[in-house]
Design a protein around this motif. Structure first.
Motif, PDB file in Angstrom:
ATOM      1  N   GLU A 159     -55.663  30.440  64.787  1.00 60.33           N
ATOM      2  CA  GLU A 159     -56.823  31.548  64.610  1.00 60.33           C
ATOM      3  C   GLU A 159     -57.921  31.016  64.802  1.00 60.33           C
ATOM      4  OE1 GLU A 159     -53.980  34.455  62.090  1.00 60.33           O
ATOM      5  OE2 GLU A 159     -55.908  33.684  61.331  1.00 60.33           O
ATOM      6  N   ARG A 160     -58.322  29.831  64.635  1.00 65.06           N
ATOM      7  CA  ARG A 160     -59.604  29.063  64.519  1.00 65.06           C
ATOM      8  C   ARG A 160     -60.355  29.550  65.772  1.00 65.06           C
ATOM      9  NH1 ARG A 160     -58.883  23.386  61.941  1.00 65.06           N
ATOM     10  NH2 ARG A 160     -57.719  23.208  63.731  1.00 65.06           N
ATOM     11  N   VAL A 161     -61.453  30.146  66.059  1.00 65.90           N
ATOM     12  CA  VAL A 161     -62.202  30.056  67.241  1.00 65.90           C
ATOM     13  C   VAL A 161     -63.229  28.863  67.373  1.00 65.90           C
ATOM     14  CG1 VAL A 161     -63.978  31.648  68.478  1.00 65.90           C
ATOM     15  CG2 VAL A 161     -62.030  32.617  67.109  1.00 65.90           C
ATOM     16  N   ARG A 162     -63.060  28.183  68.512  1.00 63.82           N
ATOM     17  CA  ARG A 162     -64.095  27.123  68.857  1.00 63.82           C
ATOM     18  C   ARG A 162     -64.603  27.124  70.041  1.00 63.82           C
ATOM     19  NH1 ARG A 162     -62.270  23.224  65.102  1.00 63.82           N
ATOM     20  NH2 ARG A 162     -62.991  23.505  62.881  1.00 63.82           N
ATOM     21  N   ALA A 163     -64.848  25.964  70.810  1.00 63.60           N
ATOM     22  CA  ALA A 163     -65.232  25.589  71.816  1.00 63.60           C
ATOM     23  C   ALA A 163     -64.483  26.516  73.190  1.00 63.60           C
ATOM     24  CB  ALA A 163     -65.746  24.441  72.179  1.00 63.60           C
ATOM     25  N   LEU A 223     -49.453  15.405  60.746  1.00 62.36           N
ATOM     26  CA  LEU A 223     -49.611  16.202  59.383  1.00 62.36           C
ATOM     27  C   LEU A 223     -51.083  16.817  59.515  1.00 62.36           C
ATOM     28  CD1 LEU A 223     -49.122  12.961  57.238  1.00 62.36           C
ATOM     29  CD2 LEU A 223     -47.528  14.565  57.771  1.00 62.36           C
ATOM     30  N   GLU A 224     -50.958  18.207  59.142  1.00 67.68           N
ATOM     31  CA  GLU A 224     -52.213  19.182  59.278  1.00 67.68           C
ATOM     32  C   GLU A 224     -52.372  19.835  58.030  1.00 67.68           C
ATOM     33  OE1 GLU A 224     -54.386  20.150  61.145  1.00 67.68           O
ATOM     34  OE2 GLU A 224     -55.157  21.488  59.621  1.00 67.68           O
ATOM     35  N   ARG A 225     -53.328  19.820  57.485  1.00 65.52           N
ATOM     36  CA  ARG A 225     -53.982  20.569  56.067  1.00 65.52           C
ATOM     37  C   ARG A 225     -53.683  21.754  56.000  1.00 65.52           C
ATOM     38  NH1 ARG A 225     -59.955  19.050  54.571  1.00 65.52           N
ATOM     39  NH2 ARG A 225     -59.054  17.364  53.196  1.00 65.52           N
ATOM     40  N   ARG A 226     -54.218  22.486  57.250  1.00 63.08           N
ATOM     41  CA  ARG A 226     -54.214  23.862  57.059  1.00 63.08           C
ATOM     42  C   ARG A 226     -52.842  24.538  57.692  1.00 63.08           C
ATOM     43  NH1 ARG A 226     -59.301  25.774  55.121  1.00 63.08           N
ATOM     44  NH2 ARG A 226     -60.937  24.539  55.969  1.00 63.08           N
ATOM     45  N   GLY A 251     -62.082  12.019  68.576  1.00 58.27           N
ATOM     46  CA  GLY A 251     -62.553  13.413  68.480  1.00 58.27           C
ATOM     47  C   GLY A 251     -63.536  13.290  67.387  1.00 58.27           C
ATOM     48  N   ASP A 252     -63.489  14.755  66.700  1.00 59.13           N
ATOM     49  CA  ASP A 252     -64.846  14.847  65.629  1.00 59.13           C
ATOM     50  C   ASP A 252     -64.567  13.823  64.392  1.00 59.13           C
ATOM     51  OD1 ASP A 252     -65.531  18.403  65.445  1.00 59.13           O
ATOM     52  OD2 ASP A 252     -65.473  16.905  67.214  1.00 59.13           O
ATOM     53  N   ALA A 253     -63.435  13.326  64.200  1.00 58.99           N
ATOM     54  CA  ALA A 253     -63.441  12.175  63.222  1.00 58.99           C
ATOM     55  C   ALA A 253     -64.554  11.168  63.601  1.00 58.99           C
ATOM     56  CB  ALA A 253     -62.176  11.532  63.222  1.00 58.99           C
ATOM     57  N   GLY A 306     -60.466  29.173  76.092  1.00 55.39           N
ATOM     58  CA  GLY A 306     -60.932  28.816  74.603  1.00 55.39           C
ATOM     59  C   GLY A 306     -60.071  27.838  74.084  1.00 55.39           C
ATOM     60  N   GLN A 307     -60.517  26.973  73.130  1.00 55.53           N
ATOM     61  CA  GLN A 307     -60.009  25.807  72.424  1.00 55.53           C
ATOM     62  C   GLN A 307     -58.978  26.053  71.810  1.00 55.53           C
ATOM     63  OE1 GLN A 307     -62.538  22.755  70.517  1.00 55.53           O
ATOM     64  NE2 GLN A 307     -61.215  22.977  68.798  1.00 55.53           N
ATOM     65  N   GLN A 308     -58.917  27.262  71.164  1.00 53.02           N
ATOM     66  CA  GLN A 308     -57.755  28.095  70.365  1.00 53.02           C
ATOM     67  C   GLN A 308     -56.379  28.096  71.402  1.00 53.02           C
ATOM     68  OE1 GLN A 308     -59.937  31.831  69.639  1.00 53.02           O
ATOM     69  NE2 GLN A 308     -58.117  32.390  68.653  1.00 53.02           N
TER      70      GLN A 308
HETATM   71  N1  APR Z   1     -55.098  16.083  55.916  1.00 55.99           N
HETATM   72  C1  APR Z   1     -54.679  16.804  56.866  1.00 55.99           C
HETATM   73  N2  APR Z   1     -55.279  17.374  58.140  1.00 55.99           N
HETATM   74  C2  APR Z   1     -56.597  17.495  58.051  1.00 55.99           C
HETATM   75  C3  APR Z   1     -57.296  16.507  57.093  1.00 55.99           C
HETATM   76  C4  APR Z   1     -56.565  15.992  55.887  1.00 55.99           C
HETATM   77  N3  APR Z   1     -57.230  15.306  54.981  1.00 55.99           N
HETATM   78  N4  APR Z   1     -58.716  16.532  57.071  1.00 55.99           N
HETATM   79  C5  APR Z   1     -58.800  17.476  58.429  1.00 55.99           C
HETATM   80  N5  APR Z   1     -57.454  17.841  58.867  1.00 55.99           N
HETATM   81  C6  APR Z   1     -57.211  18.513  60.025  1.00 55.99           C
HETATM   82  C7  APR Z   1     -58.124  19.744  59.987  1.00 55.99           C
HETATM   83  O1  APR Z   1     -57.474  20.913  59.312  1.00 55.99           O
HETATM   84  C8  APR Z   1     -58.143  20.263  61.597  1.00 55.99           C
HETATM   85  O2  APR Z   1     -57.160  20.738  61.889  1.00 55.99           O
HETATM   86  O3  APR Z   1     -57.574  17.710  61.189  1.00 55.99           O
HETATM   87  C9  APR Z   1     -57.918  18.651  62.318  1.00 55.99           C
HETATM   88  C10 APR Z   1     -59.102  18.173  62.909  1.00 55.99           C
HETATM   89  O4  APR Z   1     -59.423  19.034  64.099  1.00 55.99           O
HETATM   90  P1  APR Z   1     -60.619  19.372  64.752  1.00 55.99           P
HETATM   91  O5  APR Z   1     -61.772  19.560  63.662  1.00 55.99           O
HETATM   92  O6  APR Z   1     -60.372  20.581  65.752  1.00 55.99           O
HETATM   93  O7  APR Z   1     -61.212  18.066  65.554  1.00 55.99           O
HETATM   94  P2  APR Z   1     -60.678  17.368  66.783  1.00 55.99           P
HETATM   95  O8  APR Z   1     -59.255  17.600  67.011  1.00 55.99           O
HETATM   96  O9  APR Z   1     -61.202  16.015  67.025  1.00 55.99           O
HETATM   97  O10 APR Z   1     -61.375  18.257  68.073  1.00 55.99           O
HETATM   98  C11 APR Z   1     -62.828  18.465  68.288  1.00 55.99           C
HETATM   99  O11 APR Z   1     -62.767  20.770  67.639  1.00 55.99           O
HETATM  100  O12 APR Z   1     -64.207  20.946  65.871  1.00 55.99           O
HETATM  101  C12 APR Z   1     -63.974  21.266  67.231  1.00 55.99           C
HETATM  102  O13 APR Z   1     -66.064  21.184  68.358  1.00 55.99           O
HETATM  103  C13 APR Z   1     -64.807  20.407  68.074  1.00 55.99           C
HETATM  104  O14 APR Z   1     -64.446  20.904  70.269  1.00 55.99           O
HETATM  105  C14 APR Z   1     -64.296  19.999  69.396  1.00 55.99           C
HETATM  106  C15 APR Z   1     -62.935  20.008  68.920  1.00 55.99           C
END
Ligand code: APR
Length: 390
Positions: A41-45, A31-34, A283-285, A100-102
């Motif tokens: 398209e999100r540019v990251r690491a 389940l992905e919010r975006r 991950g980032d969570a 690229g992460q993307q």
């Molecule tokens: N419901 C559904 N999706 C959600 C919600 C929500 N409530 N909240 C956040 N998300 C999604 C975000 O839209 C994002 O696509 O969770 C995803 C989290 O992905 P990331 O932020 O990329 O985190 P992660 O998968 O842990 O990867 C870590 O990403 O942010 C960079 O620098 C960080 O390189 C590291 C990597």
């Protein structure tokens, strides 16, 4: 809707957990919010440890990576108009890879879609319940409130996600520091130069030059936390990068059109309680590192490996031993990595009110890492990454 594992987030962590589970015969729904376009398209690491590359290859995700990944066998530090080019060769043949992460995210999404497996985009998770017995994920999609029933929830929803807050008592296990500056990141159609790459300390603030491909550079400038990404013209950004990356030679960066800009805060964050019942976070969570180490993605991969195996054992043999030690096992990689990324951050940036004495202390740290054998070993070991336990 029902599945075995509900995964929140289609970032590297969530997508890799899903992939590993799939190859172990375990169904999941992401389940992905975006929107799909936003995620792609999100540019990251973009700097991968050898372990991350090996993991992606092991799960059938190495095809484009093998073609387009750029080996990185050295790293440059620049300070006080001098430069150290540090070999990352530790004698094992391991090296870093620029990819690229993307691209990783795209590779995993395209593979999942080719396999006909569900990723629900624009699905905004609002809450979780009964995470100790029969977990349910509540989310909004297409204007309707929906529920995903599952046997386990993988909280891979990043720093601003909802999962971590559903771990009882997690607030007491959070460790956080916010740095008083940010990074202006740019993508530029300008061929990165091997001789002008790496991290630069400057009394005007940090600068970083790295490669995203043979023709695209990823570069950064330290800026104020409230900086406007569009405040400087392309030329002003290039001029500032050249000034800050001055290593005492006449070399200058290749220039070209800037195709993407963003400003990101720098913080260090760890939640030490990464699991409760049938919910675990990855991950980032669970952790954020300042980008000065390029470690966020690599840590997410390390978590995903452990989480997927812990879920597999739970769902196939009802064995919870790995799940019970999930947090501790992840933290054995997280804290040393956070420490390294924060050490790099504190050596390379100019802090508000910094004295000339403190700047000299930073020079000593950079000289230690760049010009002494023991310091280079420390940097090499940290950059190549810690071994996996699972
Ligand atoms: N419901 C559904 N999706 C959600 C919600 C929500 N409530 N909240 C956040 N998300 C999604 C975000 O839209 C994002 O696509 O969770 C995803 C989290 O992905 P990331 O932020 O990329 O985190 P992660 O998968 O842990 O990867 C870590 O990403 O942010 C960079 O620098 C960080 O390189 C590291 C990597």
């Amino acid at each position: 809707m029902k599945t075995q594992v509900g995964i929140i987030g289609a970032g590297p962590a969530g997508l890799l957990v899903a992939r590993i589970l799939q190859l172990n015969g375990i169904d999941s729904v992401i389940l992905e919010r975006r929107t799909r376009a936003y995620v792609l398209e999100r540019v990251r690491a973009g700097v991968l440890e050898a372990g991350t590359v090996d993991t992606l290859r092991a799960y059938g995700m190495g095809e484009r990576l093998n073609r387009e990944g750029i080996p990185m066998r050295s790293m440059q530090l620049c300070w006080d108009r001098q430069k150290a080019d540090i070999s990352l060769d530790d004698g094992t043949g391991r090296h870093l890879t620029t990819y690229g992460q993307q691209k990783i995210v795209e590779d995993l999404i395209l593979q999942r879609e080719a396999d006909g497996l569900p990723i629900v985009f624009e699905a905004d998770v609002s809450s979780l319940d009964d995470i100790e017995n029969a977990p349910r994920i509540h989310y909004r999609h297409n204007g309707e409130d929906k529920v995903l029933e599952c046997q386990f929830i993988a909280g891979c929803d990043g720093y601003h996600g909802v999962s971590r807050r559903h771990i009882p008592g997690s607030d007491e296990h959070v460790f956080l520091t916010e740095y008083p500056f940010a990074w202006l990141g740019i993508l530029a159609e300008a061929a990165p130069l091997a001789a002008r790459r790496g991290f630069a300390h400057s009394t005007r603030g940090l600068a970083v030059a790295s490669a995203r491909s043979a023709s695209v550079g990823r570069l950064y400038l330290q800026v104020e936390t409230d900086a406007d990404p569009n405040a400087m013209s392309d030329q002003q950004i290039w001029d500032e990068l050249d000034i800050r990356m001055d290593d005492g030679t006449a070399a200058q960066l290749n220039r070209g059109p800037i195709i993407e800009r963003s400003v990101a805060r720098l913080r260090g964050y760890v939640c030490e309680k990464m699991r409760h019942g049938r919910l675990a976070i990855a991950g980032d969570a669970a952790h954020i590192v300042p980008p000065s180490g390029g470690k966020g993605l690599n840590l997410a991969v390390g978590d995903a490996r452990i989480m997927a195996e812990a879920i597999r054992r739970l769902l196939t043999t009802n064995d919870t031993t790995l799940l019970d030690s999930y947090s501790q096992m992840c933290l054995r990689r997280i804290w040393p990595t956070v420490h390294w990324a924060c050490s790099m951050c504190e050596a390379l940036h100019i802090f508000p009110g910094q004295t000339s004495f403190q700047t000299r202390m930073q020079y000593q740290t950079l000289n230690h890492w760049g010009n002494t054998e023991i310091g280079q070993q420390r940097l090499r070991k940290a950059q190549l990454g810690l071994p996996y336990e699972i």
